[in-house]
Design a protein around this motif. Structure first.
Motif, PDB file in Angstrom:
ATOM      1  N   THR B 285       0.864  -1.098  -0.059  1.00  0.00           N
ATOM      2  CA  THR B 285       0.003   0.236   0.040  1.00  0.00           C
ATOM      3  C   THR B 285       0.533   0.948   0.030  1.00  0.00           C
ATOM      4  OG1 THR B 285      -1.978  -0.442   1.337  1.00  0.00           O
ATOM      5  CG2 THR B 285      -2.025   1.332   1.626  1.00  0.00           C
ATOM      6  N   GLN B 314      -2.727  -1.356  -3.311  1.00  0.00           N
ATOM      7  CA  GLN B 314      -3.138   0.097  -2.815  1.00  0.00           C
ATOM      8  C   GLN B 314      -2.715   1.207  -3.354  1.00  0.00           C
ATOM      9  OE1 GLN B 314      -6.643   0.166   0.174  1.00  0.00           O
ATOM     10  NE2 GLN B 314      -4.948  -0.917   1.538  1.00  0.00           N
ATOM     11  N   LYS B 346      -5.839  -0.825  -6.116  1.00  0.00           N
ATOM     12  CA  LYS B 346      -6.819  -0.201  -6.153  1.00  0.00           C
ATOM     13  C   LYS B 346      -5.254   1.276  -6.756  1.00  0.00           C
ATOM     14  CE  LYS B 346     -10.153   2.794  -2.705  1.00  0.00           C
ATOM     15  NZ  LYS B 346      -9.689   2.236  -0.956  1.00  0.00           N
TER      16      LYS B 346
END
Lengths: 251, 422
Positions: B285, B314, B346
């Motif tokens: 992330t 992410q 994402k």
């Protein structure tokens, strides 16, 4: 060595027939030139010989040393000694050229029941072959064909051919994209491989390459068939008169 | 952390609270550090983050963290040969800095326990927001680590390897790294070990003006370990930071990357390789803030997922209002090799400036059939050819690093992973 009998083949996805009853025999020691206008099926023929899945053979057969190769996958054909020098060699990022050469050479040796080559011996062979083709060793540290110029790619194809020592060499438009100096180097590399137990199929659009790789036979391909065969003088005739006369004759 | 009331604690949550009660008095730190630890623990008592917390949506810690080993390491750890030949190795064995600080010209090393004891690290223990579970866990439990200080103008001759080797218990380390102005340095953060360890590791890297830093995270935990990593960086004027992350192990892994491009002309490059196999969960992330004009960044993450592995990327890029002329590009490409493999991507761009060039792309790809044909036409059987191409898919990310010895060392590790999982 190579016998193509009444071969019919189409593009698997679209069903469009490209090869329509092609007959061709190439003996050991022979250099056969395949010429023809654009779209006559020259490159398709080379892919079918190498076993590309995108084409589907619907009729006829391809015999290599008397046995059909149609059920063999590309790797099996290569191990049996069939080599295709690509018109457009592919760039494969992430695969180092040297590593690729090692894996390919040893895969073929394994398929033939031979011991893998040790790294020093491999390096020695690669150095020798690269030297004669004016290829710098630094180039071989790079990923396969990535960032190579057009000429470097073609020379790299011939380097692979020299190392793998195939029995049937199919060269697809090896002259395209080469300047005259590079063409001479490549032709010398190919000529050095001519031998009584090796056959070559040289596919080209222009006669130019055949001044440097002098063929024993010349075959004209048109609409997926061999419409005329002859000796090297046929190539000169085509150069002088173009394909039109032969094409008309065939039509 | 999420503030929802958790009345029933999971075994992992209960174990963490119990471990803190047992161990807090033995952990190093002056009074201000103790206050930070207690504060962090209060946050943790609210429960581990669940999928209802946006930044943890794909990695539900409460569900995924089934157990936590006892704090005391019964395990054993030894110093390993470094990833890069000739590195200065700073070992952390079972959570504690080991050995004397090595000598390296222009660079000062200190064990983090000293900086906890004198309180100079207290401020850095404050978690970054409610959802900073890794920051909070680490603040509560951190025991040691190495502090690295590189003086202005130093071309650091040898790579520095921060080597964290867990031994099956808990290991919580901090890696504060201060890079002065006009420095060139290569730093490797190595995360590895044996056994079902529970590791948190927080690196805080400050890159001074005009410096050029390559920071390489090599995470190769065993498939039984939980690894929670956080990398924070602040990049100065005209400085360049290249972060390479390789995740090639662990049962439950989250590596956070939080970068602030705070100096004009700064450049951030992220290259990520996730090699995921077995029944594992790995989350990378990133949150990147472009806070000033004329900064650039490029992120390229490639994932190979096989078995029942699940992966997450992410990537969030925030372009602040004054950050005109930001040039940011992010790409995430995945090869799924089995029906049970999963990858969630994402990408997010939040742009408040009006004169920027930003983009992102995410793909799930298959092996290129033309490439496969080319390799097979040279006699390489289909299985081997596929293997080569899968490896090449991620190797091409490594090859973007300029230094040949680093490329070779990382490719060797890649090769090893494929030999074990291919």
């Amino acid at each position: 060595m190579l016998e193509i009998k009444n071969l019919h083949a189409r593009i698997a996805d679209t069903g469009v027939e490209i090869i329509r009853g092609l007959n061709l025999t190439v003996k050991a020691g022979e250099v056969a030139a395949i010429m023809g206008p654009n779209g006559s099926g020259k490159s398709t023929l080379s892919y079918i010989l190498a076993g590309r899945e995108d084409y589907e053979v619907t009729e006829g057969d391809v015999l290599y040393n008397g046995e059909s190769v149609l059920e063999m996958d590309p790797a099996e054909r290569a191990a049996a000694g069939i080599f295709l020098a690509f018109q457009y060699p592919l760039e494969i990022p992430g695969v180092a050229t040297m590593e690729f050469l090692k894996v390919a050479l040893n895969a073929q040796r394994k398929a033939r029941g031979e011991e893998p080559l040790k790294v020093p011996e491999l390096l020695k062979r690669v150095k020798e072959a690269a030297g004669s083709l004016d290829i710098e060793m630094g180039m071989l540290k790079r990923p396969l064909n990535v960032g190579f110029s057009g000429g470097e790619k073609k020379r790299a194809e011939i380097l692979q051919m020299k190392l793998l020592q195939p029995k049937l060499c199919v060269l697809d438009e090896t002259d395209s994209g080469l300047d005259i100096d590079a063409l001479k180097i490549v032709a010398e590399g190919v000529n050095a491989l001519r031998s009584p137990d090796r056959a070559m199929v040289v596919i080209t659009h222009y006669q130019r390459l055949l001044e440097y790789i002098v063929p024993d036979t010349v075959h004209v391909l048109y609409r997926g068939q061999v419409v005329r065969s002859g000796d090297k003088t046929l190539a000169s005739e085509l150069e002088a008169n173009g394909y039109a006369a032969i094409v008309e004759e065939a039509a | 952390m999420n503030m929802h009331a958790t009345i029933l604690r999971t075994p992992a949550e209960a174990a963490l609270i119990e471990a803190f009660a047992e161990r807090c008095s033995d952990l190093p730190g002056n009074e201000s550090v103790v206050i930070r630890r207690d504060e962090a623990m209060e946050v943790l008592k609210q429960g581990l983050p669940t999928r209802r917390v946006e930044s943890w949506h794909y990695t539900d810690m409460r569900r995924l963290l089934s157990s936590v080993p006892t704090y005391d390491a019964h395990g054993h750890a030894e110093v390993l040969a470094p990833v890069l030949d000739g590195s200065v190795v700073l070992p952390m064995l079972v959570g504690a800095a080991s050995g004397a600080a090595p000598a390296l010209e222009g660079v000062t090393f200190r064990p983090v326990r000293d900086k906890l004891a004198d309180g100079s690290l207290a401020q850095a223990l404050v978690p970054q927001g409610d959802d900073d579970a890794i920051g909070a866990l680490n603040a509560a439990f951190v025991r040691d680590g190495w502090f690295v200080d590189i003086a202005d103008g130093v071309m650091v001759e040898r790579p520095i390897e921060l080597q964290n080797v867990q031994g099956g218990g808990q290991a919580h380390v901090r890696l504060p790294v201060r890079v002065g102005n006009g420095v060139k340095a290569t730093i490797v953060e190595r995360q590895t070990g044996a056994g079902a360890g529970f590791v948190t590791s927080v690196a805080n890297l400050v890159v001074g003006d005009d410096s050029d830093v390559l920071y390489v995270i090599v995470q190769e935990q065993p498939e039984t370990a939980t690894h929670l990593g956080q990398f924070n960086a602040w990049i100065g004027k005209n400085a360049k930071l290249t972060l390479f992350v390789m995740n090639a192990g662990g049962k439950l892994v989250r590596q956070e990357v939080r970068v602030v491009a705070k100096g004009e002309g700064s450049d951030f490059q992220l290259r990520g390789v996730n090699l995921l196999a077995g029944d594992t969960h790995t989350d990378l992330t990133m949150v990147l803030d472009h806070t000033v004009p004329h900064t650039g960044s490029r992120e390229l993450v490639r994932n190979v997922v096989t078995g029942k592995a699940r992966g997450v990327f992410q990537g969030r890029i925030n372009v602040h209002q004054i950050a005109q002329k930001t040039d940011a590009k992010m790409a995430c490409n995945t090869l799924l090799l089995s029906d049970d493999a999963e990858f969630s991507t994402k990408p997010e761009l939040e742009i408040f400036a009006d004169d920027v060039a930003c983009g992102h792309g995410a793909t799930v790809t298959e092996i290129d059939r033309n490439h496969l044909f080319y390799l097979m036409a040279r006699g390489i059987d289909e299985k081997t050819a596929r293997g080569l191409l899968v490896e090449a898919f991620v190797a091409s990310v490594i090859e973007e690093l300029e230094d040949e010895t680093i490329v070779e060392a990382l490719e060797a590790r890649l090769h090893q992973w494929f030999a074990e999982h291919g």
